[in-house]
Design a protein around this motif. Structure first.
Motif, mmCIF file in Angstrom:
data_model
loop_
_atom_site.group_PDB
_atom_site.id
_atom_site.type_symbol
_atom_site.label_atom_id
_atom_site.label_comp_id
_atom_site.label_asym_id
_atom_site.label_seq_id
_atom_site.Cartn_x
_atom_site.Cartn_y
_atom_site.Cartn_z
ATOM 1 N N HIS A 1 118.130 43.414 26.616
ATOM 2 C CA HIS A 1 118.851 44.675 26.850
ATOM 3 C C HIS A 1 118.391 45.415 28.099
ATOM 4 C CE1 HIS A 1 120.765 44.254 22.947
ATOM 5 N NE2 HIS A 1 119.588 43.881 22.490
ATOM 6 N N PHE A 2 117.967 44.676 29.111
ATOM 7 C CA PHE A 2 117.469 45.347 30.317
ATOM 8 C C PHE A 2 118.520 46.274 30.948
ATOM 9 C CE2 PHE A 2 114.135 41.886 30.585
ATOM 10 C CZ PHE A 2 113.070 42.737 30.375
ATOM 11 N N GLU A 3 119.816 45.896 30.781
ATOM 12 C CA GLU A 3 120.860 46.748 31.382
ATOM 13 C C GLU A 3 120.881 48.143 30.752
ATOM 14 O OE1 GLU A 3 124.367 44.254 30.806
ATOM 15 O OE2 GLU A 3 122.905 42.767 31.509
ATOM 16 N N ALA B 1 109.861 52.417 35.328
ATOM 17 C CA ALA B 1 110.315 51.046 35.612
ATOM 18 C C ALA B 1 109.244 50.437 36.506
ATOM 19 C CB ALA B 1 111.669 51.041 36.301
ATOM 20 N N ARG B 2 108.781 49.271 36.106
ATOM 21 C CA ARG B 2 107.686 48.655 36.859
ATOM 22 C C ARG B 2 108.224 47.871 38.042
ATOM 23 N NH1 ARG B 2 104.765 45.288 32.324
ATOM 24 N NH2 ARG B 2 105.163 46.651 30.569
ATOM 25 N N LYS B 3 107.315 47.516 38.934
ATOM 26 C CA LYS B 3 107.746 46.742 40.112
ATOM 27 C C LYS B 3 108.408 45.430 39.690
ATOM 28 C CE LYS B 3 104.620 48.442 43.629
ATOM 29 N NZ LYS B 3 103.364 48.289 44.332
ATOM 30 N N ASP B 4 107.862 44.811 38.658
ATOM 31 C CA ASP B 4 108.342 43.483 38.273
ATOM 32 C C ASP B 4 109.255 43.504 37.045
ATOM 33 O OD1 ASP B 4 106.437 44.343 36.532
ATOM 34 O OD2 ASP B 4 105.238 42.514 36.537
ATOM 35 N N THR B 5 109.485 44.676 36.494
ATOM 36 C CA THR B 5 110.283 44.783 35.261
ATOM 37 C C THR B 5 111.154 46.025 35.388
ATOM 38 O OG1 THR B 5 108.298 44.043 34.085
ATOM 39 C CG2 THR B 5 110.093 44.875 32.722
ATOM 40 N N ASP C 1 107.711 42.720 28.812
ATOM 41 C CA ASP C 1 106.776 42.046 29.713
ATOM 42 C C ASP C 1 106.961 40.536 29.511
ATOM 43 O OD1 ASP C 1 104.656 40.940 31.060
ATOM 44 O OD2 ASP C 1 103.242 42.508 30.474
ATOM 45 N N THR C 2 107.914 40.002 30.262
ATOM 46 C CA THR C 2 108.313 38.620 29.982
ATOM 47 C C THR C 2 107.274 37.596 30.440
ATOM 48 O OG1 THR C 2 109.632 38.701 31.996
ATOM 49 C CG2 THR C 2 110.817 39.049 29.929
#
Ligand code: GLU
Length: 290
Positions: free
Chosen positions: A86-88, A194-198, A53-54
């Motif tokens: 590491h989002f990928e 997976a969230r809308k923004d993340t 959650d950036t």
């Protein structure tokens, strides 16, 4: 909890805080419980920064975590895994779930969900409140594609029914306190992966990273007990091993209220700055003997 555990070199545990505020006494308790288990078992102990959650997580809170844990006498292996780097990895895991047909895009806003739930007062409730009513689950593949192509914001949800059709509904985990526990993931239902923004969620990234890092023993608070019911489903789907779990009690204040990040006076930093020593604090936490 750890007293009877044999020393194993392949025993790995971890503490995985989110740097969305300063750590408080409840975190100290959780970190020390995990560290104690690691020390007694001669295990590896890892620290993972869960900062997907950036918007809420800040690098200065990560630095504060390092300071606070070192003050408590906790030592961890380096490098530390920082999830936002590491989002990928999580996108790849999500892709595997998409290929298996066990996730679906959800275009609902919070308001849509509330309105849907208000329509059916008998809508099932889970420990975290009403369960997602499944509004977007029946959308056809064509409609899903068209709405995604039109740029409509969407989360990705686990299709629990489809998932259980693959895994079977006899999933269990070994819990240090409760023995063999049968998972009842229906309590949380179609959770967001997976969230809308993340491009991920807590459930997906924690399950991915625990497997990647070879965590064999998860020590964490009872507040995540229900999440474990979903995590074993994700582990089974993704072919990951299910670690042993130990859900410890949550620390409460003198009014029986759980510590929260907003209780500024109870942050480890404030306690340290007030002149309390780490040993004194640790004694006051009354760690479970294990
Ligand atoms: N990052 C989570 C939290 O701070 C804990 C994750 C876990 O221990 O599984 O609540």
């Amino acid at each position: 909890m750890s007293g009877g555990l044999a020393i194993q070199s392949d025993f790995v545990t971890r503490f995985a805080p989110s740097p969305s505020g300063l750590l408080h006494k409840g975190h100290a308790y959780s970190a020390l419980m995990a560290f104690q288990v690691a020390q007694r078992a001669g295990a590896r102990f890892l620290l993972r920064i869960e900062d997907i959650d950036t918007t809420r997580c800040k690098p200065e809170f990560t630095i504060a975590i390092y300071e606070d844990l070192a003050w408590l006498g906790i030592a961890w292996e380096k490098p530390v895994r920082i999830q936002s780097e590491h989002f990928e990895d999580y996108a790849t895991a999500l892709g595997r779930l998409k290929d298996m047909g066990v996730v679906y895009p959800c275009f609902c806003t919070r308001k849509d969900i509330q309105a849907e739930i208000a329509k059916s007062p008998s809508a099932p409730h889970g420990p975290d409140g009403p369960i997602y009513p499944g509004t977007c689950r029946p959308l056809s593949a064509d409609e899903q594609e068209a709405r995604i192509a039109a740029g409509e914001a969407h989360a990705w949800r686990l299709d629990l029914k489809a998932a259980l059709a693959i895994t079977g509904n006899q999933l269990t985990w070994q819990d240090e306190h409760k023995g063999l526990v049968k998972a009842t993931p229906e309590e949380l239902g179609d959770v967001v992966l997976a969230r809308k923004d993340t491009p991920t969620s807590y459930h997906l990234s924690v399950v991915h990273d625990d497997a990647l890092q070879g965590i064999t023993h998860i020590v964490r608070g009872e507040d995540l007990w229900h999440a474990t019911h979903i995590h074993v489903v994700l582990q089974k789907l993704l072919g990951y091993p299910t670690p042993t779990y130990s859900h410890h009690r949550l620390l409460t204040d003198e009014h029986g209220k759980r510590f929260a990040k907003r209780d500024k006076a109870l942050t480890l930093r404030a306690i340290r700055d007030s002149g309390v020593g780490a040993d004194e604090l640790i004694k006051s936490l009354r760690l479970d003997p294990g």
